[in-house]
Motif scaffolding. Structure first.
Motif, PDB file in Angstrom:
ATOM      1  N   LEU A 141     -43.932  22.324 -17.481  1.00 30.56           N
ATOM      2  CA  LEU A 141     -42.612  21.875 -17.047  1.00 30.56           C
ATOM      3  C   LEU A 141     -42.071  20.904 -18.094  1.00 30.56           C
ATOM      4  N   TYR A 142     -40.898  21.241 -18.651  1.00 30.33           N
ATOM      5  CA  TYR A 142     -40.254  20.365 -19.630  1.00 30.33           C
ATOM      6  C   TYR A 142     -38.925  19.889 -19.049  1.00 30.33           C
ATOM      7  N   THR A 143     -38.753  18.567 -18.962  1.00 29.06           N
ATOM      8  CA  THR A 143     -37.547  17.993 -18.380  1.00 29.06           C
ATOM      9  C   THR A 143     -36.707  17.306 -19.446  1.00 29.06           C
ATOM     10  N   MET A 144     -35.389  17.433 -19.266  1.00 30.82           N
ATOM     11  CA  MET A 144     -34.419  16.830 -20.179  1.00 30.82           C
ATOM     12  C   MET A 144     -33.448  15.966 -19.388  1.00 30.82           C
ATOM     13  N   ARG A 145     -32.700  15.142 -20.112  1.00 25.35           N
ATOM     14  CA  ARG A 145     -31.716  14.254 -19.496  1.00 25.35           C
ATOM     15  C   ARG A 145     -30.570  14.032 -20.481  1.00 25.35           C
ATOM     16  N   ASP A 146     -29.396  13.715 -19.971  1.00 23.07           N
ATOM     17  CA  ASP A 146     -28.273  13.377 -20.845  1.00 23.07           C
ATOM     18  C   ASP A 146     -28.786  12.518 -21.998  1.00 23.07           C
ATOM     19  N   PRO A 147     -28.607  12.968 -23.251  1.00 25.64           N
ATOM     20  CA  PRO A 147     -29.187  12.231 -24.387  1.00 25.64           C
ATOM     21  C   PRO A 147     -28.744  10.773 -24.475  1.00 25.64           C
ATOM     22  N   VAL A 148     -27.487  10.491 -24.125  1.00 27.96           N
ATOM     23  CA  VAL A 148     -27.004   9.113 -24.185  1.00 27.96           C
ATOM     24  C   VAL A 148     -27.732   8.263 -23.141  1.00 27.96           C
ATOM     25  N   ASP A 149     -27.766   8.728 -21.910  1.00 31.59           N
ATOM     26  CA  ASP A 149     -28.447   7.991 -20.849  1.00 31.59           C
ATOM     27  C   ASP A 149     -29.934   7.817 -21.171  1.00 31.59           C
ATOM     28  N   ARG A 150     -30.551   8.897 -21.687  1.00 27.93           N
ATOM     29  CA  ARG A 150     -31.981   8.826 -21.977  1.00 27.93           C
ATOM     30  C   ARG A 150     -32.276   7.810 -23.075  1.00 27.93           C
ATOM     31  N   LEU A 151     -31.514   7.866 -24.158  1.00 26.88           N
ATOM     32  CA  LEU A 151     -31.744   6.940 -25.259  1.00 26.88           C
ATOM     33  C   LEU A 151     -31.497   5.492 -24.852  1.00 26.88           C
ATOM     34  N   TRP A 152     -30.429   5.270 -24.099  1.00 28.14           N
ATOM     35  CA  TRP A 152     -30.127   3.913 -23.628  1.00 28.14           C
ATOM     36  C   TRP A 152     -31.245   3.392 -22.724  1.00 28.14           C
ATOM     37  N   SER A 153     -31.698   4.246 -21.808  1.00 23.83           N
ATOM     38  CA  SER A 153     -32.761   3.856 -20.903  1.00 23.83           C
ATOM     39  C   SER A 153     -34.076   3.638 -21.651  1.00 23.83           C
ATOM     40  N   HIS A 154     -34.374   4.504 -22.593  1.00 19.40           N
ATOM     41  CA  HIS A 154     -35.607   4.378 -23.373  1.00 19.40           C
ATOM     42  C   HIS A 154     -35.599   3.075 -24.174  1.00 19.40           C
ATOM     43  N   MET A 155     -34.461   2.784 -24.794  1.00 17.44           N
ATOM     44  CA  MET A 155     -34.350   1.559 -25.567  1.00 17.44           C
ATOM     45  C   MET A 155     -34.528   0.335 -24.665  1.00 17.44           C
ATOM     46  N   LYS A 156     -33.831   0.289 -23.532  1.00 15.21           N
ATOM     47  CA  LYS A 156     -33.960  -0.848 -22.617  1.00 15.21           C
ATOM     48  C   LYS A 156     -35.399  -1.003 -22.135  1.00 15.21           C
ATOM     49  N   PHE A 157     -36.022   0.130 -21.791  1.00 15.65           N
ATOM     50  CA  PHE A 157     -37.385   0.102 -21.275  1.00 15.65           C
ATOM     51  C   PHE A 157     -38.351  -0.449 -22.315  1.00 15.65           C
ATOM     52  N   HIS A 158     -38.240   0.044 -23.544  1.00 12.97           N
ATOM     53  CA  HIS A 158     -39.159  -0.418 -24.595  1.00 12.97           C
ATOM     54  C   HIS A 158     -38.947  -1.903 -24.892  1.00 12.97           C
ATOM     55  N   LEU A 159     -37.696  -2.335 -24.959  1.00 10.74           N
ATOM     56  CA  LEU A 159     -37.437  -3.749 -25.224  1.00 10.74           C
ATOM     57  C   LEU A 159     -37.962  -4.622 -24.089  1.00 10.74           C
ATOM     58  N   ALA A 160     -37.838  -4.139 -22.852  1.00 12.40           N
ATOM     59  CA  ALA A 160     -38.314  -4.926 -21.708  1.00 12.40           C
ATOM     60  C   ALA A 160     -39.829  -5.078 -21.727  1.00 12.40           C
ATOM     61  N   ILE A 161     -40.556  -3.984 -21.987  1.00 12.64           N
ATOM     62  CA  ILE A 161     -42.016  -4.067 -21.911  1.00 12.64           C
ATOM     63  C   ILE A 161     -42.610  -4.781 -23.132  1.00 12.64           C
ATOM     64  N   THR A 162     -41.817  -4.919 -24.188  1.00 13.77           N
ATOM     65  CA  THR A 162     -42.293  -5.662 -25.367  1.00 13.77           C
ATOM     66  C   THR A 162     -41.741  -7.082 -25.415  1.00 13.77           C
ATOM     67  N   GLY A 163     -41.122  -7.523 -24.312  1.00 10.38           N
ATOM     68  CA  GLY A 163     -40.650  -8.897 -24.220  1.00 10.38           C
ATOM     69  C   GLY A 163     -39.415  -9.206 -25.032  1.00 10.38           C
ATOM     70  N   ARG A 164     -38.598  -8.178 -25.318  1.00  7.55           N
ATOM     71  CA  ARG A 164     -37.393  -8.385 -26.127  1.00  7.55           C
ATOM     72  C   ARG A 164     -36.144  -7.904 -25.399  1.00  7.55           C
ATOM     73  N   ALA A 165     -36.109  -8.048 -24.090  1.00  3.55           N
ATOM     74  CA  ALA A 165     -34.997  -7.515 -23.302  1.00  3.55           C
ATOM     75  C   ALA A 165     -33.652  -8.104 -23.702  1.00  3.55           C
ATOM     76  N   ASP A 166     -33.657  -9.321 -24.273  1.00  5.29           N
ATOM     77  CA  ASP A 166     -32.397  -9.967 -24.633  1.00  5.29           C
ATOM     78  C   ASP A 166     -31.902  -9.571 -26.027  1.00  5.29           C
ATOM     79  N   ALA A 167     -32.603  -8.667 -26.713  1.00  6.50           N
ATOM     80  CA  ALA A 167     -32.203  -8.291 -28.071  1.00  6.50           C
ATOM     81  C   ALA A 167     -30.804  -7.684 -28.103  1.00  6.50           C
TER      82      ALA A 167
END
Length: 300
Positions: A141-167
């Motif tokens: 099963l391969y799932t996709m998502r609106d590229p803009v929403d996915r990239l924005w969410s991925h960026m926010k998620f990575h910054l949050a878990i690495t302690g840089r949410a305010d970047a």
């Protein structure tokens, strides 16, 4: 096939932040699907791309973070005993086919073993050929998502878990552009390339595609399509499980400059998918994030 790696294996290989964790949390309730304690085993990525993702140090850290912590006042001895037995198999070595089978040792009659990993979306075509040739019956099963929403969410998620949410409060457009173009983020957006690799290496009946927006537009229908793909009975999932949010990211509206930045890539990605005969929402790239968290609902 005399001795298949697994008799029936269901692989979830969705793009990062495209809903695979929500699907895992729901499908884990199905009586015919067995997940190991570790959702993202990464075995095939380690075997074909980067062995270090399952190094001894990586597995030790994972066990320490996930499986050795519990509340004695709320835990049961039986559950902790099973967790520790599974962790012992996970820490065993070498990391090979015997090791992989051991992660499903607690399977009790379920039709399918399931292994969900976002890294599998990055596997080369020859890896898929190898997997298909070593598994009795394979479904992917391969799932996709609106590229803009996915990239924005991925960026926010990575910054949050690495302690840089305010970047994002200080970054300029070119800094954001450099960040999202890093392969570990950007490669997840190349849906056409991922599908071409899967189609090149998999039997025609093995691969199922799903779109995040369609899944959550009609969850019951989407889950039934997956069950049909696996050839298992339809199941009524608990409402509390269907309604849960998983791996949600900090609420933050998507600015128009971010959509403009990605517009040429979104157009290309949509064209590539159309050329592959794949239907996706026309609104991809145009959805407005109001900041209330809706675009991140049930995404992973």
């Amino acid at each position: 096939m005399d001795d298949p790696l697994i008799d029936r294996l269901f692989i979830g290989a969705g793009a990062m932040k495209a809903g695979t964790t929500w699907l895992y949390s729901v499908l884990d309730k199905h009586p015919d699907i067995f997940f190991s304690l570790e959702k993202e085993i990464h075995y095939f990525y380690a075997r074909h791309v980067r062995a270090d993702v399952l190094s001894e140090q990586a597995r030790l850290a994972n066990v320490q973070n996930k499986y050795l912590r519990f509340d004695p006042a709320r835990a049961s001895a039986g559950a902790i005993r099973n967790r520790l037995r599974w962790a012992a198999n996970y820490l065993d070595g070498p990391v090979d086919d015997h090791w992989y089978r051991g992660l499903f040792a607690f399977r009790r009659g379920q039709a399918w073993c399931a292994d969900f990993s976002n890294l599998y979306a990055l596997l080369p075509a020859e890896a898929w050929t190898n997997i298909a040739g070593r598994v009795g019956t394979l479904r992917v099963l391969y799932t996709m998502r609106d590229p803009v929403d996915r990239l924005w969410s991925h960026m926010k998620f990575h910054l949050a878990i690495t302690g840089r949410a305010d970047a994002l409060d200080s970054w300029k457009v070119d800094e954001v552009a450099r960040f999202i173009r890093q392969p570990f983020i950007w490669d997840n957006a190349e849906y056409g390339a991922a599908i071409r690799r899967m189609r090149a290496g998999l039997p025609e009946d093995a691969l199922m595609l799903a779109v995040h927006e369609d899944v959550h537009g009609d969850e019951a229908a989407a889950l039934q399509r997956i069950e049909t793909h696996l050839g298992i009975a339809h199941f009524t999932y608990p409402e509390a499980v269907l309604a849960q949010r998983v791996n949600s990211t900090p609420q933050r509206p998507i600015p128009q400059w971010f959509r403009d930045l990605l517009a040429p890539d979104v157009a290309r990605i949509k064209t590539e998918l159309a050329d592959l005969g794949i239907s996706i929402p026309e609104a991809w790239g145009d959805t407005v994030d109001t900041g209330n968290g809706a675009p991140d609902r049930k995404s992973a």
